[in-house]
Design a protein around this motif. Structure first.
Motif, PDB file in Angstrom:
ATOM      1  N   THR A  59       1.716  72.674  99.368  1.00  0.00           N
ATOM      2  CA  THR A  59       0.360  71.970  98.195  1.00  0.00           C
ATOM      3  C   THR A  59      -0.773  73.227  98.639  1.00  0.00           C
ATOM      4  N   CYS A  60      -1.667  73.272  96.673  1.00  0.00           N
ATOM      5  CA  CYS A  60      -2.758  74.318  97.092  1.00  0.00           C
ATOM      6  C   CYS A  60      -4.080  73.457  97.581  1.00  0.00           C
ATOM      7  N   ILE A  61      -4.570  74.683  98.352  1.00  0.00           N
ATOM      8  CA  ILE A  61      -5.250  74.476  99.053  1.00  0.00           C
ATOM      9  C   ILE A  61      -6.670  75.149  99.040  1.00  0.00           C
ATOM     10  N   ILE A  62      -8.187  74.999  98.899  1.00  0.00           N
ATOM     11  CA  ILE A  62      -8.698  75.892  99.119  1.00  0.00           C
ATOM     12  C   ILE A  62      -9.710  75.322 100.683  1.00  0.00           C
ATOM     13  N   LEU A  63      -9.454  76.646 101.258  1.00  0.00           N
ATOM     14  CA  LEU A  63     -10.379  76.610 102.650  1.00  0.00           C
ATOM     15  C   LEU A  63     -11.962  76.924 103.309  1.00  0.00           C
ATOM     16  N   LYS A 163     -12.332  67.419 109.486  1.00  0.00           N
ATOM     17  CA  LYS A 163     -12.180  68.687 109.306  1.00  0.00           C
ATOM     18  C   LYS A 163     -10.672  69.124 110.467  1.00  0.00           C
ATOM     19  N   THR A 164     -10.085  69.894 109.688  1.00  0.00           N
ATOM     20  CA  THR A 164      -8.987  70.703 110.199  1.00  0.00           C
ATOM     21  C   THR A 164      -8.982  72.066 111.042  1.00  0.00           C
ATOM     22  N   GLN A 165      -7.536  71.926 112.195  1.00  0.00           N
ATOM     23  CA  GLN A 165      -7.540  73.287 112.728  1.00  0.00           C
ATOM     24  C   GLN A 165      -6.459  73.255 112.804  1.00  0.00           C
ATOM     25  N   PHE A 166      -5.537  74.860 113.000  1.00  0.00           N
ATOM     26  CA  PHE A 166      -4.787  75.152 112.695  1.00  0.00           C
ATOM     27  C   PHE A 166      -4.097  75.863 113.619  1.00  0.00           C
ATOM     28  N   LYS A 167      -3.903  75.240 114.759  1.00  0.00           N
ATOM     29  CA  LYS A 167      -3.142  76.196 116.219  1.00  0.00           C
ATOM     30  C   LYS A 167      -1.920  77.298 115.614  1.00  0.00           C
ATOM     31  N   SER A 168      -1.743  78.316 116.491  1.00  0.00           N
ATOM     32  CA  SER A 168      -0.396  79.143 116.109  1.00  0.00           C
ATOM     33  C   SER A 168       0.634  78.129 117.265  1.00  0.00           C
ATOM     34  N   TYR A 169       1.468  77.904 116.670  1.00  0.00           N
ATOM     35  CA  TYR A 169       2.998  77.462 116.994  1.00  0.00           C
ATOM     36  C   TYR A 169       3.714  78.619 117.959  1.00  0.00           C
ATOM     37  N   ASP A 190      -9.708  76.937 125.180  1.00  0.00           N
ATOM     38  CA  ASP A 190      -9.710  76.213 125.928  1.00  0.00           C
ATOM     39  C   ASP A 190     -10.056  74.534 124.689  1.00  0.00           C
ATOM     40  N   CYS A 191     -10.628  74.890 124.235  1.00  0.00           N
ATOM     41  CA  CYS A 191     -11.988  73.394 123.585  1.00  0.00           C
ATOM     42  C   CYS A 191     -12.490  73.675 122.001  1.00  0.00           C
ATOM     43  N   GLU A 192     -13.123  72.823 121.462  1.00  0.00           N
ATOM     44  CA  GLU A 192     -12.534  72.902 120.087  1.00  0.00           C
ATOM     45  C   GLU A 192     -14.123  73.704 120.405  1.00  0.00           C
ATOM     46  N   GLU A 193     -14.053  74.126 118.952  1.00  0.00           N
ATOM     47  CA  GLU A 193     -15.782  75.068 118.385  1.00  0.00           C
ATOM     48  C   GLU A 193     -15.949  75.260 116.781  1.00  0.00           C
ATOM     49  N   PRO A 194     -16.625  74.716 116.051  1.00  0.00           N
ATOM     50  CA  PRO A 194     -16.668  74.990 114.509  1.00  0.00           C
ATOM     51  C   PRO A 194     -16.154  75.756 114.008  1.00  0.00           C
ATOM     52  N   SER A 195     -15.931  77.556 114.917  1.00  0.00           N
ATOM     53  CA  SER A 195     -15.298  78.461 114.260  1.00  0.00           C
ATOM     54  C   SER A 195     -14.056  78.107 113.770  1.00  0.00           C
ATOM     55  N   THR A 196     -13.296  77.740 114.549  1.00  0.00           N
ATOM     56  CA  THR A 196     -11.964  76.469 114.516  1.00  0.00           C
ATOM     57  C   THR A 196     -11.196  75.433 113.612  1.00  0.00           C
ATOM     58  N   MET A 197     -12.792  75.100 113.027  1.00  0.00           N
ATOM     59  CA  MET A 197     -13.160  73.597 111.911  1.00  0.00           C
ATOM     60  C   MET A 197     -13.120  74.405 110.839  1.00  0.00           C
ATOM     61  N   PHE A 198     -12.298  73.534 109.818  1.00  0.00           N
ATOM     62  CA  PHE A 198     -12.201  73.846 108.244  1.00  0.00           C
ATOM     63  C   PHE A 198     -12.452  72.371 107.694  1.00  0.00           C
ATOM     64  N   THR A 199     -12.473  72.530 106.267  1.00  0.00           N
ATOM     65  CA  THR A 199     -12.106  71.736 105.565  1.00  0.00           C
ATOM     66  C   THR A 199     -11.476  71.903 104.740  1.00  0.00           C
ATOM     67  N   VAL A 200     -10.545  71.306 103.719  1.00  0.00           N
ATOM     68  CA  VAL A 200      -9.290  71.682 103.231  1.00  0.00           C
ATOM     69  C   VAL A 200      -9.125  70.441 102.299  1.00  0.00           C
ATOM     70  N   ALA A 205      -9.524  69.348  92.658  1.00  0.00           N
ATOM     71  CA  ALA A 205      -9.502  68.019  93.103  1.00  0.00           C
ATOM     72  C   ALA A 205     -11.103  67.983  94.123  1.00  0.00           C
ATOM     73  N   GLU A 206     -11.508  66.733  94.333  1.00  0.00           N
ATOM     74  CA  GLU A 206     -12.411  66.365  94.897  1.00  0.00           C
ATOM     75  C   GLU A 206     -12.276  66.132  96.410  1.00  0.00           C
ATOM     76  N   ARG A 207     -11.395  65.230  96.364  1.00  0.00           N
ATOM     77  CA  ARG A 207     -11.564  64.739  97.299  1.00  0.00           C
ATOM     78  C   ARG A 207     -11.074  65.663  98.785  1.00  0.00           C
ATOM     79  N   ILE A 208     -11.803  65.134  99.813  1.00  0.00           N
ATOM     80  CA  ILE A 208     -11.104  66.368 101.021  1.00  0.00           C
ATOM     81  C   ILE A 208     -10.064  65.797 101.562  1.00  0.00           C
TER      82      ILE A 208
END
Length: 212
Positions: A59-63, A163-169, A190-200, A205-208
């Motif tokens: 899937t082609c995405i913009i981050l 928002k979406t996060q990507f955690k290392s396997y 060990d907690c959520e923070e804005p720097s790890t949150m992305f709009t995909v 496409a216009e939709r998130i």
């Protein structure tokens, strides 16, 4: 990282993530559980004895990051950086603004690999052993083996956000993040923070996209 010999044998039917246009109803049994026993590292996962195969993709995405800057791959430097960019400028800078998201079959995780498809080379996002990011040349494997753990990320939605996060396997509690200099980095937290949150967003496409 655990090997398949660390995993108890079970029978299970995987859940498969589908693109919005597809309907997936595979009936596939996996031989081994995909999480380690409680006394082992809580973040470690086992690859199936029968390697995981590509599904639904790519899937082609913009981050975009929390400052709405767009991620762009810098081929000469083999790195990705978030830059101020108008929406109409994103297609003008393709393919470097277009990141390819490849799903792999897994019974419990949204397991993905990320790469950029250039005119002559593919550049696969990888976590090195020193927990640094790199883009390496090559094609994604059709099926996963233990040596492929560095290219895998666990994708999940952030509760309460679009928002979406990507955690290392491979690395415990490490996430893709926007660094202080706007470079794409691997950050331990060990907690959520804005720097790890992305709009995909899906390319064109216009939709998130949530969960893809």
């Amino acid at each position: 990282m655990a090997t398949v010999t660390d995993c108890p044998e079970v029978a299970c039917t995987p859940e498969v993530a589908c693109t919005p246009e597809e309907t997936c109803t595979p009936e596939v049994d996996c031989k081994y559980a995909n999480t380690m026993e409680k006394e082992l590292r809580k973040d470690a996962y086992c690859l199936n004895s029968k390697p995981e195969w590509k599904i639904n993709g790519p899937t082609c995405i913009i981050l975009k990051n929390s400052q709405v800057k767009t991620l762009i791959f810098l081929e000469d430097e083999r790195m990705a950086k978030f830059e101020e960019m108008m929406d109409n400028e994103i297609p003008e800078n393709k393919p470097w603004t277009q990141f390819m998201l490849q799903h792999y079959r897994h019974p419990k995780l949204k397991l993905v690999a990320i790469y950029v498809k250039g005119e002559t080379n593919n550049y696969i996002l990888s976590c090195e052993s020193n927990e640094k990011l790199q883009f390496k040349d090559g094609n994604l494997p059709n099926k996963l083996e233990d040596k492929d753990q560095d290219i895998l990320f666990i994708m999940h939605n952030v509760p309460g956000y679009q928002k979406t996060q990507f955690k290392s396997y491979l690395h415990e509690e490490h996430y893709l993040a926007c660094g202080d200099d706007d470079e794409l980095v691997l950050k331990e937290l060990d907690c959520e923070e804005p720097s790890t949150m992305f709009t995909v967003k899906i390319c064109g496409a216009e939709r998130i996209c949530q969960g893809l």
